[in-house]
Motif scaffolding. Structure first.
Motif: not given
Length: 272
Positions: A19-20, A64, A67, A144, A199
């Motif tokens: 996803n990231y 958030d 991460l 992000i 992203n």
């Protein structure tokens, strides 16, 4: 410290990578060390329940928080100053001479707490002088992390954080706050930067291509394939003759990438 099973480690690493783009395959101890206090504070006794939640949640703030724990939003003014010198001395004169529509399209990708886009805006103000208002110089600054963007939008920094700014920048582009220890970027510069969450794994579909993309010290978290895929998408989102600046610790080594290498960690899309 809460232990993480092989299964849960694989699930979390796969989720974040997919996803990231962040590669944590060799970061087992970092994951346990940085997430265990948070899990305990949130009432989780194990990683299984937390990962079950995080891979299904629609609450961006929880992602958030995850991460932010696993990456480092560290930056400072005038970081890798040779890039800013090249932007000021070579890129800006070239763009201003050739842009008939008086629009400079610049993207600070992975802007963290805002020092990079604000510096770019100040450099454009310095170069254009009284013509600054006659140009569309707004910078797109994305990250992000909503937490980083919230700090960036305020534009407040300690006096010590400004110590490496060029002569005169502190007096021209910052105003002292009442606490006498912090300074805020002046409105003219803050309003010239548009902060947005983005992203880098998502398709790049902005209204117009970019003249310059700064994406520095972001791809250190990406593996080779992810980095090269992102750079190809940057390339496609750049005008011919446009520039890409990456961090000094990052390199584009794939000879198939069509950028021209112009200086350490700086590349240009050919005019044709």
């Amino acid at each position: 410290m809460i232990d993480i099973s092989n299964r849960d480690f694989t699930r979390l690493v796969t989720f974040i990578k997919h996803n990231y783009g962040i590669n944590l395959a060799n970061k087992r101890q970092l994951i346990m060390g940085r997430l265990s206090p948070m899990l305990s504070r949130l009432g989780y006794a194990n990683f299984t329940d937390y990962i079950d939640y995080i891979i299904t949640t629609e609450h961006k703030s929880d992602i958030d928080q995850l991460l932010n724990r696993l990456t480092t939003n560290y930056t400072f003014f005038m970081r890798e100053v040779n890039h800013f010198d090249y932007f000021k001395d070579t890129v800006l004169p070239q763009l201003v001479a050739n842009k008939k529509d008086r629009t400079l399209s610049i993207w600070s990708a992975g802007c963290s707490s805002g020092q990079e886009p604000y510096t770019l805006s100040m450099l454009m103000k310095e170069y254009l002088g009284s013509d600054f208002d006659k140009w569309d110089t707004r910078i797109l600054a994305t990250d992000i992390s909503m937490n980083a963007l919230s700090l960036a939008a305020k534009g407040i920094y300690s006096e010590d954080a400004l110590k490496d700014m060029p002569n005169g920048f502190k007096s021209r582009y910052f105003r002292p706050l009442t606490n006498k220890t912090d300074y805020q970027v002046i409105n003219e510069i803050r309003e010239n930067v548009i902060f947005r969450t983005f992203n880098l794994m998502d398709p790049i579909r902005f209204k117009r291509p970019f003249d310059v993309i700064f994406c520095r010290n972001v791809m250190i978290y990406f593996d080779k394939d992810t980095k090269e895929d992102l750079c190809r998408r940057f390339y496609n989102a750049t005008y011919p003759g446009g520039y890409l600046f990456i961090g000094h610790s990052e390199n584009l080594t794939n000879k198939d990438l069509p950028y021209e290498h112009i200086m350490p960690s700086a590349y240009r899309k050919p005019l044709r």
